[in-house]
Design a protein around this motif. Structure first.
Motif, PDB file in Angstrom:
ATOM      1  N   VAL A  74       0.811  -1.224   0.000  1.00  0.00           N
ATOM      2  CA  VAL A  74       0.000   0.000   0.000  1.00  0.00           C
ATOM      3  C   VAL A  74       0.846   1.277   0.000  1.00  0.00           C
ATOM      4  CG1 VAL A  74      -1.694   1.330   1.312  1.00  0.00           C
ATOM      5  CG2 VAL A  74      -2.048  -1.114   0.934  1.00  0.00           C
ATOM      6  N   PRO A  75       1.917   1.384   0.828  1.00  0.00           N
ATOM      7  CA  PRO A  75       2.695   2.631   0.778  1.00  0.00           C
ATOM      8  C   PRO A  75       3.337   2.892  -0.578  1.00  0.00           C
ATOM      9  CG  PRO A  75       3.229   1.392   2.755  1.00  0.00           C
ATOM     10  CD  PRO A  75       2.384   0.500   1.898  1.00  0.00           C
ATOM     11  N   LYS A  78      -0.325   3.271  -3.154  1.00  0.00           N
ATOM     12  CA  LYS A  78      -1.283   4.348  -2.840  1.00  0.00           C
ATOM     13  C   LYS A  78      -0.882   5.688  -3.458  1.00  0.00           C
ATOM     14  CE  LYS A  78      -4.815   6.123  -0.609  1.00  0.00           C
ATOM     15  NZ  LYS A  78      -6.143   6.011  -1.213  1.00  0.00           N
ATOM     16  N   PRO A  79       0.393   6.111  -3.359  1.00  0.00           N
ATOM     17  CA  PRO A  79       0.758   7.373  -4.026  1.00  0.00           C
ATOM     18  C   PRO A  79       0.558   7.315  -5.541  1.00  0.00           C
ATOM     19  CG  PRO A  79       2.436   6.766  -2.437  1.00  0.00           C
ATOM     20  CD  PRO A  79       1.500   5.599  -2.547  1.00  0.00           C
ATOM     21  N   CYS A  80       0.747   6.121  -6.146  1.00  0.00           N
ATOM     22  CA  CYS A  80       0.502   5.982  -7.581  1.00  0.00           C
ATOM     23  C   CYS A  80      -0.980   6.200  -7.878  1.00  0.00           C
ATOM     24  CB  CYS A  80       0.935   4.599  -8.065  1.00  0.00           C
ATOM     25  SG  CYS A  80       2.696   4.275  -7.899  1.00  0.00           S
ATOM     26  N   GLY A  81      -1.836   5.612  -7.051  1.00  0.00           N
ATOM     27  CA  GLY A  81      -3.276   5.800  -7.226  1.00  0.00           C
ATOM     28  C   GLY A  81      -3.682   7.260  -7.054  1.00  0.00           C
ATOM     29  N   ASP A  82      -3.120   7.916  -6.050  1.00  0.00           N
ATOM     30  CA  ASP A  82      -3.425   9.337  -5.821  1.00  0.00           C
ATOM     31  C   ASP A  82      -2.972  10.193  -6.997  1.00  0.00           C
ATOM     32  OD1 ASP A  82      -4.342   8.469  -3.407  1.00  0.00           O
ATOM     33  OD2 ASP A  82      -2.693   9.296  -2.225  1.00  0.00           O
ATOM     34  N   PRO A  99     -12.008   9.143  -2.864  1.00  0.00           N
ATOM     35  CA  PRO A  99     -11.342   7.982  -2.243  1.00  0.00           C
ATOM     36  C   PRO A  99     -11.605   6.663  -2.970  1.00  0.00           C
ATOM     37  CG  PRO A  99     -12.389   9.339  -0.568  1.00  0.00           C
ATOM     38  CD  PRO A  99     -12.838   9.856  -1.893  1.00  0.00           C
ATOM     39  N   GLU A 102      -9.300   6.623  -6.008  1.00  0.00           N
ATOM     40  CA  GLU A 102      -7.908   6.431  -5.583  1.00  0.00           C
ATOM     41  C   GLU A 102      -7.661   4.988  -5.160  1.00  0.00           C
ATOM     42  OE1 GLU A 102      -7.394   9.361  -2.573  1.00  0.00           O
ATOM     43  OE2 GLU A 102      -7.091  10.993  -3.997  1.00  0.00           O
ATOM     44  N   ASN A 103      -8.594   4.402  -4.422  1.00  0.00           N
ATOM     45  CA  ASN A 103      -8.429   3.017  -3.970  1.00  0.00           C
ATOM     46  C   ASN A 103      -8.535   2.025  -5.126  1.00  0.00           C
ATOM     47  OD1 ASN A 103      -7.986   3.766  -1.318  1.00  0.00           O
ATOM     48  ND2 ASN A 103     -10.147   3.683  -0.792  1.00  0.00           N
ATOM     49  N   THR A 106      -5.263   2.252  -6.928  1.00  0.00           N
ATOM     50  CA  THR A 106      -4.248   1.607  -6.088  1.00  0.00           C
ATOM     51  C   THR A 106      -4.336   0.093  -6.216  1.00  0.00           C
ATOM     52  OG1 THR A 106      -4.267   3.429  -4.502  1.00  0.00           O
ATOM     53  CG2 THR A 106      -3.427   1.313  -3.718  1.00  0.00           C
ATOM     54  N   CYS A 107      -5.551  -0.453  -6.144  1.00  0.00           N
ATOM     55  CA  CYS A 107      -5.741  -1.907  -6.288  1.00  0.00           C
ATOM     56  C   CYS A 107      -5.309  -2.377  -7.676  1.00  0.00           C
ATOM     57  CB  CYS A 107      -7.197  -2.280  -6.029  1.00  0.00           C
ATOM     58  SG  CYS A 107      -7.683  -2.079  -4.302  1.00  0.00           S
TER      59      CYS A 107
END
Length: 202
Positions: A74-75, A78-82, A99, A102-103, A106-107
């Protein structure tokens, strides 16, 4: 955890990062790799023969890795998704909350990484790691230059073994109440997980 500890500790905790890299680099990566080079046997094959049920330690390592995997993935994802959500704001329908987008992105990054891993061979892994490590080193150098660090304070923090910096007023309550646990967790997180050392040494 590592970023948060760095935020309240500033340069005063660089000794812990150095210590973690030395311990894991020398006592884990080097010695595991040396065992394989000297004996001709992969460390995984040796661990299978430990006393007790066959392969019990490898099963425990894999189980713990799978439990802790989201904390590692996730760390990074998650920034890639954001970032992708930010870049695609004008294109994506506004009906779905930020959100959720973004999630989902991220997934998707995590799923894509897992899909690439399914067909990965050691030869390809080695080449990919050279590219990835080069990007990480270049990014670290550029990021360090961008923040214009206080090199004197960084040197003092690197050489100040065992010194715990003063907690600022805004430091997380759990860090103030359990400083040694915070240090141990961040120490363990620096440099990766047990499975990565077994894989790299092979």
């Amino acid at each position: 955890m590592v970023v948060r500890a760095g935020a309240w500790g500033r340069y005063g905790l660089l000794w812990r990062v150095l210590l973690s890299c030395v311990v894991k680099g020398v006592f884990a990566t080097y010695l595991l790799g040396r065992y394989t080079a000297v004996s001709g046997e992969h460390i995984g094959h040796r661990l299978v023969r430990l006393p007790g049920p066959r392969g019990w330690l490898l099963v425990v390592i894999v189980a713990l890795e799978m439990i802790g995997a989201p904390l590692v993935w996730v760390p990074i994802a998650k920034p890639c998704g954001d970032l992708f959500h930010y870049l695609l704001q004008g294109v994506l329908p506004a009906a779905i909350p930020t959100p959720v987008y973004e999630n989902l992105i991220t997934c998707a990054f995590i799923a894509l990484a897992l899909a690439f891993c399914l067909r990965l061979l050691y030869e390809k892994l080695e080449k990919q790691q050279i590219v990835i490590c080069s990007i990480l080193v270049a990014g670290t150098v550029v990021g360090t230059l961008m923040v214009q660090p206080d090199l004197g304070a960084a040197l003092r923090g690197t050489l100040g073994f065992g010194q715990l910096p003063e907690f600022p007023d805004w430091a997380p309550r759990d860090a103030v109440e359990n400083p040694l646990l915070t240090m141990a967790t961040a120490f363990a997180y620096v440099g990766g997980t047990v499975m990565s050392y077994v894989a790299y040494s092979d």
